[in-house]
Write a protein that holds these residues in place. Structure first.
Motif, PDB file in Angstrom:
ATOM      1  N   GLU A   1       0.811  -1.227   0.000  1.00 55.18           N
ATOM      2  CA  GLU A   1       0.000   0.000   0.000  1.00 55.18           C
ATOM      3  C   GLU A   1       0.841   1.271   0.000  1.00 55.18           C
ATOM      4  O   GLU A   1       0.301   2.373  -0.076  1.00 55.18           O
ATOM      5  CB  GLU A   1      -0.938   0.001   1.209  1.00 55.18           C
TER       6      GLU A   1
ATOM      7  N   ARG B   1       3.088   4.384  -1.107  1.00 54.83           N
ATOM      8  CA  ARG B   1       3.127   5.277  -2.267  1.00 54.83           C
ATOM      9  C   ARG B   1       4.290   6.238  -2.074  1.00 54.83           C
ATOM     10  O   ARG B   1       4.553   6.674  -0.958  1.00 54.83           O
ATOM     11  CB  ARG B   1       1.838   6.084  -2.378  1.00 54.83           C
TER      12      ARG B   1
ATOM     13  N   SER C   1       0.243   3.007  -5.689  1.00 59.46           N
ATOM     14  CA  SER C   1       0.791   2.170  -4.630  1.00 59.46           C
ATOM     15  C   SER C   1       1.661   1.087  -5.270  1.00 59.46           C
ATOM     16  O   SER C   1       1.576   0.832  -6.485  1.00 59.46           O
ATOM     17  CB  SER C   1      -0.334   1.505  -3.826  1.00 59.46           C
TER      18      SER C   1
END
Length: 166
Positions: free
Chosen positions: A40, A42, A49
């Motif tokens: 997840e 980023r 992501s």
């Protein structure tokens, strides 16, 4: 004067297969040390992501395979059409886990390598017309497959930067 261009490393199927395998090995090594929660991550709030990047890499390579098959058939008129696809990949909107992503990356690359098998240097270099994004282009199998490899490598570096593994 002999034509050395067809025998150079960049034109040998085994050299191109090695590039494809090395890129996949680099990506697999990155994924192997990744924790589930890192999917997840980023690099910035408006960027993809890690999971989205991996799904993009999987689907981009699968998307180009029909064009690679078309190029192969155009330059290898007597060759057989290798079986590719036939498996369901994680959807781009799916919450695919690390094992699914690793599996899909490898399955898609195996299909790309299967498309390369049996071609000779002259066939790799032979340009042919293929439709890409509703546009007819003149491109060689070699150019298109190395573009696939470079695309994946770009995203390997993107993931490494996102995870700070660079």
């Amino acid at each position: 004067m002999p034509d050395l261009s067809a025998s150079s490393a960049a034109n040998r199927p085994e050299a191109i297969a090695l590039v494809l395998r090395e890129n996949l090995a680099e990506l697999n090594a990155l994924v192997a040390v990744m924790a589930t929660d890192e999917l997840e991550m980023r690099a910035a709030p408006d960027e993809w992501s890690v999971r989205e990047i991996l799904l993009h890499v999987i689907h981009a390579e699968r998307w180009v395979q029909p064009q690679l098959l078309e190029l192969r058939l155009a330059v290898d008129l007597e060759g057989e059409s290798p079986a590719i696809g036939g498996v369901t990949l994680p959807d781009t909107e799916a919450n695919a886990d690390l094992n699914e992503l690793r599996w899909a990356l490898n399955v898609v690359r195996e299909d790309t390598l299967r498309l390369l098998e049996g071609l000779v240097p002259a066939q790799l270099r032979e340009p042919a017309n293929v439709e890409v994004a509703d546009e007819l282009i003149d491109i060689s199998f070699r150019t298109m497959v190395l573009t696939v490899a470079d695309h994946q490598l770009f995203h390997v570096h993107q993931i490494a930067r996102t995870l700070r593994h660079d």
